[in-house]
Design a protein around this motif. Structure first.
Motif, PDB file in Angstrom:
ATOM      1  N   TYR A   1       0.839  -1.209   0.000  1.00  0.00           N
ATOM      2  CA  TYR A   1       0.000   0.000   0.000  1.00  0.00           C
ATOM      3  C   TYR A   1       0.875   1.260   0.000  1.00  0.00           C
ATOM      4  CZ  TYR A   1      -3.588   3.337   1.458  1.00  0.00           C
ATOM      5  OH  TYR A   1      -4.443   4.404   1.530  1.00  0.00           O
ATOM      6  N   ASN A   2       1.890   1.291   0.836  1.00  0.00           N
ATOM      7  CA  ASN A   2       2.781   2.456   0.900  1.00  0.00           C
ATOM      8  C   ASN A   2       3.590   2.609  -0.382  1.00  0.00           C
ATOM      9  OD1 ASN A   2       1.989   3.257   3.478  1.00  0.00           O
ATOM     10  ND2 ASN A   2       3.454   1.858   4.469  1.00  0.00           N
ATOM     11  N   MET A   3       3.971   1.452  -0.971  1.00  0.00           N
ATOM     12  CA  MET A   3       4.687   1.508  -2.251  1.00  0.00           C
ATOM     13  C   MET A   3       3.822   2.182  -3.312  1.00  0.00           C
ATOM     14  SD  MET A   3       4.386  -0.154  -5.380  1.00  0.00           S
ATOM     15  CE  MET A   3       3.538  -1.651  -4.870  1.00  0.00           C
ATOM     16  N   LEU A   4       2.535   1.815  -3.317  1.00  0.00           N
ATOM     17  CA  LEU A   4       1.614   2.416  -4.291  1.00  0.00           C
ATOM     18  C   LEU A   4       1.502   3.918  -4.074  1.00  0.00           C
ATOM     19  CD1 LEU A   4      -0.515   2.123  -6.537  1.00  0.00           C
ATOM     20  CD2 LEU A   4      -2.217   1.685  -4.746  1.00  0.00           C
ATOM     21  N   LEU A   5       1.374   4.327  -2.815  1.00  0.00           N
ATOM     22  CA  LEU A   5       1.265   5.754  -2.514  1.00  0.00           C
ATOM     23  C   LEU A   5       2.544   6.506  -2.889  1.00  0.00           C
ATOM     24  CD1 LEU A   5      -0.621   5.871   0.924  1.00  0.00           C
ATOM     25  CD2 LEU A   5      -1.536   6.115  -1.390  1.00  0.00           C
ATOM     26  N   ASP A   6       3.693   5.870  -2.652  1.00  0.00           N
ATOM     27  CA  ASP A   6       4.964   6.514  -3.004  1.00  0.00           C
ATOM     28  C   ASP A   6       5.061   6.769  -4.502  1.00  0.00           C
ATOM     29  OD1 ASP A   6       5.810   6.611  -0.413  1.00  0.00           O
ATOM     30  OD2 ASP A   6       6.982   4.746  -0.522  1.00  0.00           O
ATOM     31  N   LEU A   7       4.567   5.798  -5.295  1.00  0.00           N
ATOM     32  CA  LEU A   7       4.622   5.953  -6.743  1.00  0.00           C
ATOM     33  C   LEU A   7       3.645   7.024  -7.239  1.00  0.00           C
ATOM     34  CD1 LEU A   7       4.934   2.269  -8.009  1.00  0.00           C
ATOM     35  CD2 LEU A   7       6.698   4.037  -8.039  1.00  0.00           C
ATOM     36  N   LEU A   8       2.484   7.101  -6.570  1.00  0.00           N
ATOM     37  CA  LEU A   8       1.443   8.033  -7.028  1.00  0.00           C
ATOM     38  C   LEU A   8       1.617   9.437  -6.452  1.00  0.00           C
ATOM     39  CD1 LEU A   8      -1.729   5.742  -6.791  1.00  0.00           C
ATOM     40  CD2 LEU A   8      -0.367   6.309  -8.818  1.00  0.00           C
ATOM     41  N   ASN A   9       2.270   9.518  -5.300  1.00  0.00           N
ATOM     42  CA  ASN A   9       2.368  10.799  -4.614  1.00  0.00           C
ATOM     43  C   ASN A   9       3.480  11.649  -5.235  1.00  0.00           C
ATOM     44  OD1 ASN A   9       1.966  12.833  -2.712  1.00  0.00           O
ATOM     45  ND2 ASN A   9       3.519  11.969  -1.346  1.00  0.00           N
ATOM     46  N   MET A  10       3.114  12.798  -5.812  1.00  0.00           N
ATOM     47  CA  MET A  10       4.104  13.696  -6.408  1.00  0.00           C
ATOM     48  C   MET A  10       3.738  15.138  -6.082  1.00  0.00           C
ATOM     49  SD  MET A  10       5.327  12.183 -10.099  1.00  0.00           S
ATOM     50  CE  MET A  10       3.773  12.391 -10.929  1.00  0.00           C
TER      51      MET A  10
ATOM     52  N   GLU B   1      13.340   7.278 -14.225  1.00  0.00           N
ATOM     53  CA  GLU B   1      13.445   6.506 -12.973  1.00  0.00           C
ATOM     54  C   GLU B   1      12.064   6.109 -12.456  1.00  0.00           C
ATOM     55  OE1 GLU B   1      15.611   9.046 -10.386  1.00  0.00           O
ATOM     56  OE2 GLU B   1      17.489   8.890 -11.532  1.00  0.00           O
ATOM     57  N   ARG B   2      11.122   7.038 -12.523  1.00  0.00           N
ATOM     58  CA  ARG B   2       9.772   6.703 -12.056  1.00  0.00           C
ATOM     59  C   ARG B   2       9.109   5.713 -12.999  1.00  0.00           C
ATOM     60  NH1 ARG B   2       6.538   9.117  -7.960  1.00  0.00           N
ATOM     61  NH2 ARG B   2       8.313  10.519  -7.630  1.00  0.00           N
ATOM     62  N   GLN B   3       9.337   5.862 -14.287  1.00  0.00           N
ATOM     63  CA  GLN B   3       8.794   4.890 -15.241  1.00  0.00           C
ATOM     64  C   GLN B   3       9.331   3.487 -14.932  1.00  0.00           C
ATOM     65  OE1 GLN B   3      10.027   6.661 -18.959  1.00  0.00           O
ATOM     66  NE2 GLN B   3       7.966   7.431 -19.402  1.00  0.00           N
TER      67      GLN B   3
ATOM     68  N   ASP C   1       7.890  17.687  -8.183  1.00  0.00           N
ATOM     69  CA  ASP C   1       8.052  16.376  -8.820  1.00  0.00           C
ATOM     70  C   ASP C   1       7.424  16.372 -10.208  1.00  0.00           C
ATOM     71  OD1 ASP C   1       9.372  15.283  -6.638  1.00  0.00           O
ATOM     72  OD2 ASP C   1       7.508  14.689  -5.654  1.00  0.00           O
ATOM     73  N   TRP C   2       6.232  16.938 -10.316  1.00  0.00           N
ATOM     74  CA  TRP C   2       5.556  16.995 -11.620  1.00  0.00           C
ATOM     75  C   TRP C   2       6.371  17.830 -12.615  1.00  0.00           C
ATOM     76  CZ3 TRP C   2       2.136  13.911 -13.513  1.00  0.00           C
ATOM     77  CH2 TRP C   2       1.222  13.261 -12.693  1.00  0.00           C
ATOM     78  N   PHE C   3       6.946  18.918 -12.132  1.00  0.00           N
ATOM     79  CA  PHE C   3       7.751  19.762 -13.022  1.00  0.00           C
ATOM     80  C   PHE C   3       8.932  18.977 -13.586  1.00  0.00           C
ATOM     81  CE2 PHE C   3      11.104  22.891 -13.908  1.00  0.00           C
ATOM     82  CZ  PHE C   3      10.412  23.725 -14.772  1.00  0.00           C
ATOM     83  N   LEU C   4       9.544  18.141 -12.742  1.00  0.00           N
ATOM     84  CA  LEU C   4      10.663  17.319 -13.218  1.00  0.00           C
ATOM     85  C   LEU C   4      10.194  16.277 -14.223  1.00  0.00           C
ATOM     86  CD1 LEU C   4      12.674  16.764  -9.899  1.00  0.00           C
ATOM     87  CD2 LEU C   4      13.244  18.284 -11.808  1.00  0.00           C
ATOM     88  N   MET C   5       8.933  15.836 -14.081  1.00  0.00           N
ATOM     89  CA  MET C   5       8.385  14.893 -15.059  1.00  0.00           C
ATOM     90  C   MET C   5       8.167  15.590 -16.403  1.00  0.00           C
ATOM     91  SD  MET C   5       8.130  12.077 -13.315  1.00  0.00           S
ATOM     92  CE  MET C   5       9.515  12.679 -12.348  1.00  0.00           C
ATOM     93  N   PHE C   6       7.754  16.867 -16.344  1.00  0.00           N
ATOM     94  CA  PHE C   6       7.417  17.609 -17.561  1.00  0.00           C
ATOM     95  C   PHE C   6       8.653  18.150 -18.273  1.00  0.00           C
ATOM     96  CE2 PHE C   6       3.305  18.861 -15.190  1.00  0.00           C
ATOM     97  CZ  PHE C   6       2.678  17.699 -15.611  1.00  0.00           C
TER      98      PHE C   6
ATOM     99  N   ALA D   1      18.810  18.090 -22.310  1.00  0.00           N
ATOM    100  CA  ALA D   1      17.460  17.889 -21.765  1.00  0.00           C
ATOM    101  C   ALA D   1      17.390  16.521 -21.091  1.00  0.00           C
ATOM    102  CB  ALA D   1      16.412  18.008 -22.868  1.00  0.00           C
ATOM    103  N   TYR D   2      17.995  16.429 -19.923  1.00  0.00           N
ATOM    104  CA  TYR D   2      18.037  15.170 -19.168  1.00  0.00           C
ATOM    105  C   TYR D   2      16.668  14.900 -18.554  1.00  0.00           C
ATOM    106  CZ  TYR D   2      19.534  11.799 -15.615  1.00  0.00           C
ATOM    107  OH  TYR D   2      19.672  10.690 -14.828  1.00  0.00           O
TER     108      TYR D   2
END
Length: 261
Positions: free
Chosen positions: A202-211, A239-241, A215-220, A232-233
């Motif tokens: 459950y915590n693993m799932l939350l860690d993956l979903l919680n941003m 890593e999240r993928q 964090d979102w800016f680094l994804m974008f 453009a690294y």
């Protein structure tokens, strides 16, 4: 020197916002290149014209004086011709014939000086070149103005294309989130039970979903790598993928083992 021409280039209709943006970027870059060429040609023509104008001005007074002398010599010749015509058959005819010959000789002398002056200063060729360069400069200026308008239009289209692509991306994310909320509605109660039965999962799932917003800016947004080799690294995204892919693999393996049992 040739004036840069604007050539219409047919392009295929884009099938989506990304393809449209690529086409606009390519056309904008090509048009800016043409504009640079046209501006360089316009500047070079102006510099060449300035040199010729200075050359023409330096010989302007001498040319004016010679033209005035030719006009005066021509007037004297015409006057002598009228005197000869008026005294034909008279005793004074020979006098006026001699005066006409003198006047014509002086006119020929002035014309010869003008020829020498023109050969020495290349004034006729200079004036012709000035006229041609002025016409060419008008054409190059027109090309610059038209290309500037085209660049402004494409820049506006470029901004619109970026906005359209951004909207397409946001729409895709929101649709994905909409599907995610639908999954929560469908499977939420069972997933919530994992908090008690499988807290690690459950915590693993939350860690993956919680941003967070950062964090979102680094994804974008890509950014330069620490070693400076990549402009453009996208490391955080990759890593999240990879983490999501690994958890999906584990869940698939668990499902397979459960089915065998």
């Amino acid at each position: 020197m040739s004036t840069t021409q604007i050539k219409a280039k047919p392009t295929a209709q884009p099938v989506n916002a990304r393809e449209h943006l690529v086409q606009v970027v390519q056309e904008l870059a090509a048009t800016r290149k043409l504009l640079d060429q046209a501006e360089n040609e316009h500047q070079a023509t102006g510099e060449e014209l300035a040199v010729l104008l200075a050359r023409g001005k330096s010989s302007e007074k001498e040319s004016f004086d010679l033209q005035a002398k030719r006009a005066e010599a021509k007037r004297i010749v015409e006057s002598a011709q009228r005197d000869v015509a008026r005294t034909l058959g008279k005793a004074s005819e020979e006098v006026y014939v001699n005066k006409l010959a003198e006047a014509e000789a002086k006119l020929a002398e002035v014309v010869a000086k003008i020829g020498e002056f023109d050969q020495r200063t290349q004034r006729t060729a200079t004036l012709t070149s000035i006229a041609e360069l002025r016409k060419q400069r008008e054409l190059s200026e027109q090309s610059v103005v038209e290309l500037q308008k085209r660049v402004r239009s494409l820049s506006s289209t470029h901004e619109e294309a970026i906005l359209a692509l951004s909207n397409e991306g946001m729409k895709a994310l929101l649709e994905c989130f909409q599907d995610m909320l639908a999954i929560c509605e469908l499977h939420g109660p069972l997933i919530a039970e994992l908090r008690n039965t499988e807290p690690v999962m459950y915590n693993m799932l939350l860690d993956l979903l919680n941003m967070t917003g950062d964090d979102w800016f680094l994804m974008f947004q890509g950014f330069p790598s620490s070693d400076g080799k990549i402009d453009a690294y996208r490391g955080p995204l990759y890593e999240r993928q990879a983490a999501v892919k690994e958890q999906l693999r584990k869940l698939s393996a668990q499902s397979s083992n459960g089915a065998k049992g």
